[in-house]
Motif scaffolding. Structure first.
Motif, PDB file in Angstrom:
ATOM      1  N   GLN A 421       0.834  -1.221   0.000  1.00 18.32           N
ATOM      2  CA  GLN A 421       0.000   0.000   0.000  1.00 18.32           C
ATOM      3  C   GLN A 421       0.853   1.250   0.000  1.00 18.32           C
ATOM      4  O   GLN A 421       0.558   2.247   0.658  1.00 18.32           O
ATOM      5  N   ARG A 422       1.926   1.202  -0.734  1.00 20.09           N
ATOM      6  CA  ARG A 422       2.782   2.389  -0.868  1.00 20.09           C
ATOM      7  C   ARG A 422       3.013   2.677  -2.335  1.00 20.09           C
ATOM      8  O   ARG A 422       2.898   1.793  -3.180  1.00 20.09           O
ATOM      9  N   GLU A 423       3.348   3.940  -2.606  1.00 19.66           N
ATOM     10  CA  GLU A 423       3.521   4.331  -3.999  1.00 19.66           C
ATOM     11  C   GLU A 423       4.701   3.592  -4.632  1.00 19.66           C
ATOM     12  O   GLU A 423       4.677   3.179  -5.773  1.00 19.66           O
ATOM     13  N   ARG A 424       5.765   3.426  -3.817  1.00 15.77           N
ATOM     14  CA  ARG A 424       6.982   2.818  -4.346  1.00 15.77           C
ATOM     15  C   ARG A 424       7.834   2.326  -3.176  1.00 15.77           C
ATOM     16  O   ARG A 424       7.800   2.893  -2.088  1.00 15.77           O
ATOM     17  N   MET A 425       8.564   1.260  -3.403  1.00 15.58           N
ATOM     18  CA  MET A 425       9.542   0.819  -2.398  1.00 15.58           C
ATOM     19  C   MET A 425      10.843   0.538  -3.116  1.00 15.58           C
ATOM     20  O   MET A 425      10.875  -0.202  -4.109  1.00 15.58           O
ATOM     21  N   LYS A 426      11.916   1.130  -2.599  1.00 11.46           N
ATOM     22  CA  LYS A 426      13.198   1.001  -3.287  1.00 11.46           C
ATOM     23  C   LYS A 426      13.687  -0.443  -3.327  1.00 11.46           C
ATOM     24  O   LYS A 426      13.517  -1.191  -2.363  1.00 11.46           O
ATOM     25  N   ILE A 427      14.320  -0.771  -4.427  1.00 20.46           N
ATOM     26  CA  ILE A 427      15.020  -2.054  -4.533  1.00 20.46           C
ATOM     27  C   ILE A 427      16.475  -1.755  -4.239  1.00 20.46           C
ATOM     28  O   ILE A 427      17.104  -0.956  -4.946  1.00 20.46           O
ATOM     29  N   GLU A 428      16.994  -2.355  -3.160  1.00 18.34           N
ATOM     30  CA  GLU A 428      18.332  -1.979  -2.739  1.00 18.34           C
ATOM     31  C   GLU A 428      19.390  -3.044  -3.016  1.00 18.34           C
ATOM     32  O   GLU A 428      20.583  -2.761  -2.909  1.00 18.34           O
ATOM     33  N   ALA A 429      18.947  -4.254  -3.383  1.00 20.84           N
ATOM     34  CA  ALA A 429      19.935  -5.333  -3.562  1.00 20.84           C
ATOM     35  C   ALA A 429      20.516  -5.288  -4.974  1.00 20.84           C
ATOM     36  O   ALA A 429      19.767  -5.238  -5.964  1.00 20.84           O
ATOM     37  N   TRP A 430      21.835  -5.297  -5.045  1.00 23.22           N
ATOM     38  CA  TRP A 430      22.502  -5.269  -6.350  1.00 23.22           C
ATOM     39  C   TRP A 430      21.977  -6.372  -7.264  1.00 23.22           C
ATOM     40  O   TRP A 430      21.684  -6.150  -8.429  1.00 23.22           O
ATOM     41  N   HIS A 431      21.857  -7.592  -6.699  1.00 21.27           N
ATOM     42  CA  HIS A 431      21.494  -8.719  -7.584  1.00 21.27           C
ATOM     43  C   HIS A 431      20.103  -8.518  -8.186  1.00 21.27           C
ATOM     44  O   HIS A 431      19.872  -8.879  -9.341  1.00 21.27           O
ATOM     45  N   GLU A 432      19.208  -7.866  -7.426  1.00 23.93           N
ATOM     46  CA  GLU A 432      17.874  -7.630  -7.993  1.00 23.93           C
ATOM     47  C   GLU A 432      17.923  -6.553  -9.078  1.00 23.93           C
ATOM     48  O   GLU A 432      17.266  -6.659 -10.102  1.00 23.93           O
ATOM     49  N   LEU A 433      18.742  -5.527  -8.823  1.00 22.58           N
ATOM     50  CA  LEU A 433      18.893  -4.481  -9.849  1.00 22.58           C
ATOM     51  C   LEU A 433      19.476  -5.094 -11.123  1.00 22.58           C
ATOM     52  O   LEU A 433      19.013  -4.826 -12.243  1.00 22.58           O
ATOM     53  N   LEU A 434      20.491  -5.942 -10.940  1.00 24.33           N
ATOM     54  CA  LEU A 434      21.134  -6.568 -12.105  1.00 24.33           C
ATOM     55  C   LEU A 434      20.166  -7.483 -12.843  1.00 24.33           C
ATOM     56  O   LEU A 434      20.149  -7.500 -14.078  1.00 24.33           O
ATOM     57  N   ASP A 435      19.351  -8.223 -12.092  1.00 27.14           N
ATOM     58  CA  ASP A 435      18.372  -9.100 -12.749  1.00 27.14           C
ATOM     59  C   ASP A 435      17.418  -8.274 -13.603  1.00 27.14           C
ATOM     60  O   ASP A 435      17.036  -8.681 -14.695  1.00 27.14           O
ATOM     61  N   LEU A 436      17.027  -7.098 -13.069  1.00 25.23           N
ATOM     62  CA  LEU A 436      16.085  -6.267 -13.813  1.00 25.23           C
ATOM     63  C   LEU A 436      16.737  -5.680 -15.067  1.00 25.23           C
ATOM     64  O   LEU A 436      16.098  -5.550 -16.111  1.00 25.23           O
ATOM     65  N   VAL A 437      18.020  -5.358 -14.976  1.00 26.38           N
ATOM     66  CA  VAL A 437      18.737  -4.875 -16.163  1.00 26.38           C
ATOM     67  C   VAL A 437      18.856  -6.024 -17.154  1.00 26.38           C
ATOM     68  O   VAL A 437      18.572  -5.885 -18.346  1.00 26.38           O
ATOM     69  N   GLN A 438      19.236  -7.164 -16.628  1.00 26.28           N
ATOM     70  CA  GLN A 438      19.430  -8.369 -17.446  1.00 26.28           C
ATOM     71  C   GLN A 438      18.169  -8.728 -18.226  1.00 26.28           C
ATOM     72  O   GLN A 438      18.229  -9.145 -19.379  1.00 26.28           O
TER      73      GLN A 438
END
Ligand code: NAP
Length: 449
Positions: A421-438
């Motif tokens: 129930q929030r507008e946005r929640m930061k993704i802070e884990a490198w591996h998750e950021l990399l997966d999203l780029v990937q």
């Protein structure tokens, strides 16, 4: 559409770099590539502005529009020194602007500074802002905390510590951070200044907000006001003093947290490992206006000390740097190498003027630098032998992340927020950021260093 004549590289996608891009691309003949070592743009707007400061975050939304311009590209996960050299950048662009800010913090240089429980506010801010490089911060067993320094960073960390955690639920803080803040049992927060309230660098709006945090009782050491001559103060400092006077005179029934401002004290030692005591020495000004210790000491019980005494820029590989001032030397934004102008190299933001000023300060700063860039480009023309830097990177199997990759990260953050129930929640884990780029490419991204 004709090809733009000029290509400019900006290193750093924080506020100063984005303002520079905005000014440059107001000209149809300029195209800008903004490099960043992270796959996420916005620098301190994303990882420095406090998550509960939503109105300042709105500046980010306005600046984000610079990427709507097709003349502006975001090239993430490219680090100057690791992935590209200064020479390669200069060979690939008609002008290069360094906009990397100040990524280190100043140190107190007192015994015990490296003990467990002594941290920099920079690390603490990075943690609650969800920076992928941030170390998780534990508040286990912390009831008493001190912020050293009386600037806006000290105010930010003191507020986050003193605030009722439920009030932070609306922010984009990562869930682990919120959970840690909810678990914390802070009762006392100190803010320690080595000079008087009339010398503090915080801005009045930020100070007032801290002092009015619900459930927080404010005190100020009474002698702090002894030498304050209100008539001799400028508007900001007079207002700061008034806010402190008013707050310390306001009764708060049954406070959740006591916030103690202590002026005219400097830390001399952090005792215990983990820290359990902060030793302070009374201070005064000498005849030259320098802070000196009086020899009188006292100690406060603390389990956490956050030094918020200023940031420091670090040298970029191969780029001129003034170690004393902690800036790239420049003349109105033109980089100076051994006192002479280095052609086609420019600087903007904190690495140009030092770590001072609010987000908006970068606007006039960027304007000044961009004026020099445009004047010089008109005189020098485009580089005749411009090298395709992205081609060079691609040949080495290095594909920068793109603004579309960032959009994917943003969408994932919005999804995560929606489930809480929030507008946005930061993704802070490198591996998750990399997966999203990937997810957006067959080839695979550049791994982080
Ligand atoms: P700052 O405003 O320069 O404050 C640093 C504080 O640390 C000063 O009180 C300084 O005291 C003190 N200090 C320095 N060395 C010390 C030492 N060895 N021992 C004890 N105290 C020491 O820096 P900042 O708080 O890091 O903020 C940086 C910039 O970001 C500022 O321009 C700030 O306004 C901006 N910012 C803005 C916001 C906002 O707008 N909400 C939020 C965060 C940051 P002296 O004055 O005696 O040197």
């Amino acid at each position: 559409m004709p090809e733009p004549r000029y290509r400019v590289a900006i290193v750093g996608a924080g506020p100063s770099g984005l303002f520079a891009a905005q000014f440059l691309t107001a000209h149809d003949d300029v195209e800008v590539d903004i490099f960043d070592r992270l796959p996420t743009p916005y620098g301190l707007l994303r990882y420095g502005v406090a998550p509960d400061h939503t109105s300042i975050k709105a500046v980010a939304n306005a600046l984000a529009r610079v990427f709507d311009n097709p003349a502006v590209r975001f090239l993430g996960m490219v680090s100057l020194g690791r992935d590209v050299t200064r020479d390669q950048l200069l060979a690939g662009y008609d002008a290069v602007i360094y906009a990397v800010g100040a990524s280190e913090d100043l140190r107190l240089r007192v015994p015990g500074e490296d003990a467990m429980g002594s941290r920099s506010a920079r690390e603490f801010v990075a943690w609650y802002s969800g920076h992928p490089d941030a170390e998780p911060q534990s508040l286990d067993g912390v009831t008493h905390a001190a912020a050293i320094g009386v600037g806006n960073v000290a105010v930010d960390v003191a507020r986050i510590l003193a605030k009722e955690p439920l009030a932070l639920d609306v922010t984009d803080m990562p869930e682990d951070v919120l959970a840690e803040l909810r678990r914390a049992r802070l009762t006392d927060v100190w803010v320690v200044g080595r000079r008087g309230p009339q010398h503090a660098s915080f801005t009045t709006t930020e100070l007032r907000e801290l002092c009015r945090t619900p459930g927080v009782a404010v005190s100020v050491n009474p002698e702090a006001f002894d030498d304050v001559d209100d008539d001799a103060l400028d508007r900001r400092t007079r207002a700061n003093v008034a806010v402190l006077r008013e707050a310390s005179a306001t009764e708060v029934a049954d406070p959740r947290v006591r916030l103690h401002f202590v002026f005219w004290r400097r830390p001399i030692e952090l005792r215990g490992d983990p820290v359990r005591e902060l030793a302070l020495e009374r201070t005064a000004l000498d005849a030259d206006g320098r802070v000196v210790g009086t020899g009188e000491t006292e100690a406060i019980d603390v389990e956490l000390v956050l030094r918020a005494i200023g940031y420091r820029a670090v040298r970029l590989p191969g780029v001129p740097f003034d170690e004393t001032l902690g800036v790239i030397p420049s003349e109105r934004g033109r980089v100076l190498a051994d006192g002479t102008v280095a052609p086609r190299e420019y600087v903007v933001g904190w690495i140009k003027r030092g770590p001072i000023g609010v987000i908006g300060t970068n606007k006039s700063d960027a304007r000044e630098t961009v004026d020099q860039v445009l004047t010089d480009l008109a005189e020098l023309g485009p580089r005749p032998d411009r090298v395709d830097l992205l081609g060079t990177l691609a040949a080495r199997g290095r594909a920068p992340s793109t603004f579309d990759d960032w959009r994917r990260i943003e969408a994932a953050e919005a999804n995560r927020g929606a489930s809480h129930q929030r507008e946005r929640m930061k993704i802070e884990a490198w591996h998750e950021l990399l997966d999203l780029v990937q997810a957006g490419r067959p080839g695979g991204p550049i791994p982080p260093s």
